[in-house]
Design a protein around this motif. Structure first.
Motif, PDB file in Angstrom:
ATOM      1  N   THR A  42      62.476  -9.493 103.229  1.00 55.59           N
ATOM      2  CA  THR A  42      63.767 -10.919 102.091  1.00 55.59           C
ATOM      3  C   THR A  42      64.220 -10.134 100.849  1.00 55.59           C
ATOM      4  O   THR A  42      65.213 -10.683 100.092  1.00 55.59           O
ATOM      5  CB  THR A  42      63.229 -11.695 101.609  1.00 55.59           C
ATOM      6  OG1 THR A  42      61.343 -12.098 101.026  1.00 55.59           O
ATOM      7  CG2 THR A  42      62.669 -12.208 102.735  1.00 55.59           C
ATOM      8  N   THR A  57      66.482  -3.912 108.079  1.00 59.69           N
ATOM      9  CA  THR A  57      67.217  -5.138 107.748  1.00 59.69           C
ATOM     10  C   THR A  57      66.774  -5.936 106.628  1.00 59.69           C
ATOM     11  O   THR A  57      65.682  -5.683 106.094  1.00 59.69           O
ATOM     12  CB  THR A  57      67.227  -6.335 109.270  1.00 59.69           C
ATOM     13  OG1 THR A  57      67.989  -7.668 108.068  1.00 59.69           O
ATOM     14  CG2 THR A  57      65.702  -6.680 109.269  1.00 59.69           C
ATOM     15  N   THR A  59      67.954  -8.662 103.574  1.00 61.64           N
ATOM     16  CA  THR A  59      69.112 -10.005 102.613  1.00 61.64           C
ATOM     17  C   THR A  59      69.607  -8.887 100.791  1.00 61.64           C
ATOM     18  O   THR A  59      70.325  -9.487 100.159  1.00 61.64           O
ATOM     19  CB  THR A  59      68.299 -11.388 102.385  1.00 61.64           C
ATOM     20  OG1 THR A  59      67.109 -10.872 101.029  1.00 61.64           O
ATOM     21  CG2 THR A  59      67.596 -11.615 102.955  1.00 61.64           C
ATOM     22  N   ASN A  61      69.193  -5.116  98.952  1.00 70.48           N
ATOM     23  CA  ASN A  61      69.886  -3.354  99.637  1.00 70.48           C
ATOM     24  C   ASN A  61      69.228  -2.273 100.725  1.00 70.48           C
ATOM     25  O   ASN A  61      67.293  -2.491 100.385  1.00 70.48           O
ATOM     26  CB  ASN A  61      70.202  -2.760  98.002  1.00 70.48           C
ATOM     27  CG  ASN A  61      70.648  -3.672  97.154  1.00 70.48           C
ATOM     28  OD1 ASN A  61      71.763  -3.705  97.703  1.00 70.48           O
ATOM     29  ND2 ASN A  61      70.229  -3.861  96.033  1.00 70.48           N
ATOM     30  N   THR A  74      71.107  -3.243 109.074  1.00 64.79           N
ATOM     31  CA  THR A  74      71.723  -4.496 108.033  1.00 64.79           C
ATOM     32  C   THR A  74      71.196  -5.011 106.733  1.00 64.79           C
ATOM     33  O   THR A  74      70.066  -4.509 106.480  1.00 64.79           O
ATOM     34  CB  THR A  74      71.301  -6.079 109.124  1.00 64.79           C
ATOM     35  OG1 THR A  74      70.035  -5.986 109.177  1.00 64.79           O
ATOM     36  CG2 THR A  74      72.266  -5.511 110.213  1.00 64.79           C
ATOM     37  N   ALA A  76      72.415  -8.064 103.459  1.00 69.51           N
ATOM     38  CA  ALA A  76      73.463  -7.934 102.659  1.00 69.51           C
ATOM     39  C   ALA A  76      74.282  -7.918 101.374  1.00 69.51           C
ATOM     40  O   ALA A  76      74.948  -7.681 100.786  1.00 69.51           O
ATOM     41  CB  ALA A  76      72.829  -9.455 101.737  1.00 69.51           C
ATOM     42  N   GLY A  77      73.357  -6.629 101.151  1.00 66.06           N
ATOM     43  CA  GLY A  77      73.761  -5.232 100.016  1.00 66.06           C
ATOM     44  C   GLY A  77      74.024  -4.435 100.031  1.00 66.06           C
ATOM     45  O   GLY A  77      75.362  -4.509 101.086  1.00 66.06           O
ATOM     46  N   LEU A  95      76.684  -5.271 106.759  1.00 74.53           N
ATOM     47  CA  LEU A  95      76.504  -6.014 106.333  1.00 74.53           C
ATOM     48  C   LEU A  95      77.958  -6.292 105.565  1.00 74.53           C
ATOM     49  O   LEU A  95      78.474  -6.893 106.403  1.00 74.53           O
ATOM     50  CB  LEU A  95      76.521  -4.443 104.525  1.00 74.53           C
ATOM     51  CG  LEU A  95      77.764  -3.771 104.254  1.00 74.53           C
ATOM     52  CD1 LEU A  95      77.666  -3.277 102.950  1.00 74.53           C
ATOM     53  CD2 LEU A  95      78.117  -2.551 105.095  1.00 74.53           C
ATOM     54  N   THR A  96      76.804  -7.643 105.083  1.00 75.69           N
ATOM     55  CA  THR A  96      77.366  -8.708 104.629  1.00 75.69           C
ATOM     56  C   THR A  96      78.308  -8.884 102.969  1.00 75.69           C
ATOM     57  O   THR A  96      79.121  -9.944 102.906  1.00 75.69           O
ATOM     58  CB  THR A  96      76.648  -9.845 104.825  1.00 75.69           C
ATOM     59  OG1 THR A  96      75.480  -9.660 103.913  1.00 75.69           O
ATOM     60  CG2 THR A  96      76.470 -10.240 106.127  1.00 75.69           C
ATOM     61  N   GLY A  97      77.934  -7.907 102.205  1.00 72.44           N
ATOM     62  CA  GLY A  97      78.146  -7.741 100.987  1.00 72.44           C
ATOM     63  C   GLY A  97      77.697  -6.436 100.797  1.00 72.44           C
ATOM     64  O   GLY A  97      77.246  -5.501 101.481  1.00 72.44           O
TER      65      GLY A  97
END
Length: 105
Positions: A42, A57, A59, A61, A74, A76-77, A95-97
């Motif tokens: 996380t 994965t 949330t 980096n 995957t 988010a960072g 990645l989402t960002g």
């Protein structure tokens, strides 16, 4: 080795679950992070080398000297690695960002 689970896992050596998975709040190792199936956090996944038979994965980096997976990576960072290698079904880097940074990707 079995599974590695917990809040945050910080090691000056290796985090090894070669026949299992790593599932933590954050996993940080100056050595290798190795899992037979998945590495998930996380927070951040940071290791000298990150190797898994499945997916990585986070949330946060995903950072490693080399990121080598049998599945997808995957985050988010930001995803960073000298070598980014995914194989097998669904072997994507997503990645989402943030950014994807690698010498060989």
């Amino acid at each position: 080795m079995g599974n590695v689970q917990g809040g945050n896992v910080v090691s000056s050596g290796n985090v090894d679950a070669a026949s299992g998975f790593v599932n933590t709040g954050a996993v940080i190792a100056t050595g290798r992070i190795d899992a037979g199936t998945t590495v998930s956090a996380t927070g951040n996944v940071i290791g000298g080398n990150v190797e898994t038979g499945g997916l990585v994965t986070a949330t946060g980096n995903v950072i490693g000297g080399n990121l080598v997976t049998g599945g997808m990576v995957t985050a988010a960072g930001t995803i960073v690695g000298s070598t980014l290698e995914t194989t097998g079904s669904g072997g994507d880097i997503t990645l989402t960002g943030g950014n994807i940074l690698g010498a060989n990707n």
